[in-house]
Design an enzyme around this catalytic site. Structure first.
Site, PDB file in Angstrom:
ATOM      1  N   GLY A  13       0.768  -1.261  -0.184  1.00 33.62           N
ATOM      2  CA  GLY A  13       0.189  -0.013  -0.004  1.00 33.62           C
ATOM      3  C   GLY A  13       0.914   1.115   0.038  1.00 33.62           C
ATOM      4  N   ARG A  23      13.029  10.802  -2.907  1.00 33.25           N
ATOM      5  CA  ARG A  23      13.944  11.979  -3.345  1.00 33.25           C
ATOM      6  C   ARG A  23      15.210  11.958  -2.396  1.00 33.25           C
ATOM      7  NH1 ARG A  23      14.290  16.839  -0.285  1.00 33.25           N
ATOM      8  NH2 ARG A  23      15.084  18.493  -1.742  1.00 33.25           N
ATOM      9  N   VAL A  26      17.421   9.217  -3.584  1.00 34.55           N
ATOM     10  CA  VAL A  26      18.242   9.300  -5.045  1.00 34.55           C
ATOM     11  C   VAL A  26      19.237  10.533  -4.855  1.00 34.55           C
ATOM     12  CG1 VAL A  26      17.726  10.428  -7.522  1.00 34.55           C
ATOM     13  CG2 VAL A  26      15.978   8.407  -6.472  1.00 34.55           C
ATOM     14  N   ARG A  74       0.959  -5.331  -5.514  1.00 32.30           N
ATOM     15  CA  ARG A  74       1.204  -6.345  -4.387  1.00 32.30           C
ATOM     16  C   ARG A  74       1.316  -7.427  -5.653  1.00 32.30           C
ATOM     17  NH1 ARG A  74      -2.910  -3.537  -0.994  1.00 32.30           N
ATOM     18  NH2 ARG A  74      -1.807  -3.045   0.706  1.00 32.30           N
ATOM     19  N   ASP A 105       6.039  -4.980   5.942  1.00 24.86           N
ATOM     20  CA  ASP A 105       6.714  -6.506   6.361  1.00 24.86           C
ATOM     21  C   ASP A 105       6.545  -7.478   5.279  1.00 24.86           C
ATOM     22  OD1 ASP A 105       7.077  -6.154   9.057  1.00 24.86           O
ATOM     23  OD2 ASP A 105       5.218  -6.952   9.714  1.00 24.86           O
ATOM     24  N   THR A 127       4.151   2.712   5.632  1.00 24.23           N
ATOM     25  CA  THR A 127       2.880   2.111   5.516  1.00 24.23           C
ATOM     26  C   THR A 127       1.918   3.022   6.694  1.00 24.23           C
ATOM     27  OG1 THR A 127       1.367   0.553   6.424  1.00 24.23           O
ATOM     28  CG2 THR A 127       3.556   0.367   7.106  1.00 24.23           C
ATOM     29  N   ASP A 129      -0.253   2.165   8.326  1.00 23.09           N
ATOM     30  CA  ASP A 129      -0.566   1.519   9.624  1.00 23.09           C
ATOM     31  C   ASP A 129       0.179   1.538  10.775  1.00 23.09           C
ATOM     32  OD1 ASP A 129      -2.939   0.850   8.060  1.00 23.09           O
ATOM     33  OD2 ASP A 129      -2.379  -1.212   7.592  1.00 23.09           O
ATOM     34  N   ASP A 131       2.253  -0.525  11.573  1.00 20.19           N
ATOM     35  CA  ASP A 131       2.119  -2.077  11.961  1.00 20.19           C
ATOM     36  C   ASP A 131       3.437  -2.834  11.718  1.00 20.19           C
ATOM     37  OD1 ASP A 131       1.852  -2.081   9.452  1.00 20.19           O
ATOM     38  OD2 ASP A 131       0.102  -3.701   9.607  1.00 20.19           O
ATOM     39  N   GLY A 172      -6.841  -0.190   8.695  1.00 16.50           N
ATOM     40  CA  GLY A 172      -6.085  -0.805   9.518  1.00 16.50           C
ATOM     41  C   GLY A 172      -6.718  -2.384   9.575  1.00 16.50           C
ATOM     42  N   ARG A 173      -6.375  -2.845   8.541  1.00 11.24           N
ATOM     43  CA  ARG A 173      -6.869  -4.489   8.428  1.00 11.24           C
ATOM     44  C   ARG A 173      -6.545  -5.409   9.685  1.00 11.24           C
ATOM     45  NH1 ARG A 173      -6.707  -5.812   2.606  1.00 11.24           N
ATOM     46  NH2 ARG A 173      -4.669  -5.507   2.847  1.00 11.24           N
ATOM     47  N   ILE A 258      -9.021   7.801   1.485  1.00 13.52           N
ATOM     48  CA  ILE A 258      -8.814   9.028   1.504  1.00 13.52           C
ATOM     49  C   ILE A 258      -7.459   9.227   2.632  1.00 13.52           C
ATOM     50  CG2 ILE A 258     -10.439   9.502   3.628  1.00 13.52           C
ATOM     51  CD1 ILE A 258     -10.990  12.255   2.567  1.00 13.52           C
TER      52      ILE A 258
HETATM   53  O1  F6P Z   1      -1.576  -1.395   4.761  1.00 12.78           O
HETATM   54  C1  F6P Z   1      -2.396  -0.238   4.230  1.00 12.78           C
HETATM   55  C2  F6P Z   1      -3.690  -0.215   4.010  1.00 12.78           C
HETATM   56  O2  F6P Z   1      -4.073   1.204   4.014  1.00 12.78           O
HETATM   57  C3  F6P Z   1      -4.363  -1.024   5.328  1.00 12.78           C
HETATM   58  O3  F6P Z   1      -4.832  -0.129   6.394  1.00 12.78           O
HETATM   59  C4  F6P Z   1      -5.574  -1.560   4.583  1.00 12.78           C
HETATM   60  O4  F6P Z   1      -6.235  -2.264   5.197  1.00 12.78           O
HETATM   61  C5  F6P Z   1      -5.092  -1.836   3.093  1.00 12.78           C
HETATM   62  O5  F6P Z   1      -3.726  -1.145   3.086  1.00 12.78           O
HETATM   63  C6  F6P Z   1      -6.140  -1.525   1.835  1.00 12.78           C
HETATM   64  O6  F6P Z   1      -5.584  -2.066   0.793  1.00 12.78           O
HETATM   65  P1  F6P Z   1      -5.918  -1.734  -0.545  1.00 12.78           P
HETATM   66  O7  F6P Z   1      -5.615  -0.313  -1.038  1.00 12.78           O
HETATM   67  O8  F6P Z   1      -5.179  -2.681  -1.471  1.00 12.78           O
HETATM   68  O9  F6P Z   1      -7.453  -1.819  -0.507  1.00 12.78           O
END
Ligand code: F6P
Length: 335
Positions: A13, A23, A26, A74, A105, A127, A129, A131, A172-173, A258
């Site tokens: 993400g 930036r 580089v 991904r 990760d 990220t 998150d 996390d 935050g999945r 957003i």
């Molecule tokens: O890892 C960042 C994140 O925004 C998470 O909070 C969320 O669950 C996930 O990516 C959403 O991923 P996608 O953009 O593939 O829907």
């Protein structure tokens, strides 16, 4: 091995501040005499040989921009042994002597595997998150928090006007870091996070919220804000159940992507600049398979294998504080 050409990619993400990190990598890399190469679309692009030469000019007018100019993806194909072998060969054939990976990760696991195939790698945590266990901070978190906070403040205005309950779902999945800090920063009445509430039956969650709403009503509160992390989910269904039990009008808002965009805050720009420099310095010192991290508020680094094995937990103190602050307001009978 003499280091000449360093690649950089963004993976997973996107997060505000990734561009500022590119930036930094580089321009600092060039200043240290390296040739800099961008790999577009993460590991997916690496498998397709999507390389682009990066000059100082390629990263101008970038520091303030959200997203990632290198784009991201991904890649399922890369996550197989054949994919990794093939990606390493493509990188070597192109003449890449090392690779800097900005991501989470999952992206670091890829970097670890590439390192085993003889490509020196360094990870930079990016990220929203926050996390990643081995670091106190990940690029993009502060910007996402501010975006979510501003949105919740706005929803609060209308929730108060209509005396409504508002369930606001933040990203935050698997992690509740955004949810907890946003709840604290917006004076929310309650927070639900995957670490505690993911497997909790819906009825129990509803009961908890309903009890809280009743207590708040008894002291004349005019709204009820509940922050829900994406990993708990089901905000719309919860809203309908709450409205049925309480007759308090309840609305669910999913903030969604957003939170992933927008101009990075000063914190994300500065951390990105510092982490980019550290990544280049590590490679210049002949180090590899490391993640740049923040430890005790300072830039540091850790072995990727060690970093991936670490566990991160939510801050119980902050989590409990949300309840205390909401309750103590009830006790003195004010909004
Ligand atoms: O890892 C960042 C994140 O925004 C998470 O909070 C969320 O669950 C996930 O990516 C959403 O991923 P996608 O953009 O593939 O829907």
């Amino acid at each position: 091995m003499e280091l000449r050409k360093i690649g950089v990619l963004t993976s997973g993400g996107d997060a505000p501040g990734m561009n500022a990190a590119i930036r930094s990598i580089v321009r600092y890399g060039l200043s240290q005499g390296f040739e800099m190469v961008g790999v577009e679309r993460g590991y997916h692009g690496l498998l397709r040989g999507e390389f682009v030469e990066l000059t100082a000019a390629s990263v101008s007018d970038l520091i303030q921009r959200g997203g990632t100019i290198l784009q991201t993806a991904r890649s399922k194909a890369f996550a197989t042994p054949e994919g990794i072998e093939s990606a390493a060969k493509i990188a070597k054939d192109y003449g890449l002597d090392a690779l800097i990976v900005i991501g989470g990760d999952g992206s670091f696991r890829g970097a670890q595997k590439l390192c085993e195939q003889g490509i020196p790698t360094i990870g930079i945590p990016g990220t929203i998150d926050n996390d990643i266990s081995c670091t106190e901070y990940t690029i993009g978190y502060d910007t996402a928090l501010n975006t979510a906070m501003e949105a919740v403040d706005k929803i609060r205005d209308t929730a108060t006007s209509h005396q409504r309950c508002s369930l606001i779902e933040v990203m935050g999945r698997n992690a509740g870091y955004i949810a907890i800090e946003v709840a604290l920063a917006t004076g929310a009445e309650m927070v639900l996070v995957p670490e505690k509430d993911k497997n909790c039956p819906r009825v129990q969650l509803v009961n908890r919220i309903v009890e809280d709403i009743k207590a708040a009503q008894s002291v004349g509160k005019k709204h009820h804000i509940v922050i829900i992390a994406e990993g708990v989910g089901g905000s719309q269904e919860l809203a309908e159940m709450i409205e049925e039990c309480t007759e308090v009008e309840t609305r669910a808002t999913v903030l969604g992507h957003i939170q992933r965009g927008g101009s990075p805050t000063i914190k994300d720009r500065v951390v990105a600049a510092q982490m980019g420099m550290r990544a280049i310095d590590l490679l210049a010192q002949g180090k590899s398979n490391r993640v740049v991290i923040i430890k005790n508020g300072k830039i540091s680094d850790v072995d990727i294998d060690e970093g991936l094995a670490m566990k991160k937990t939510i801050c119980e103190k902050d989590y409990n504080l949300i309840g205390y602050l909401s309750r103590s307001i009830n006790n003195v009978g004010q909004n």
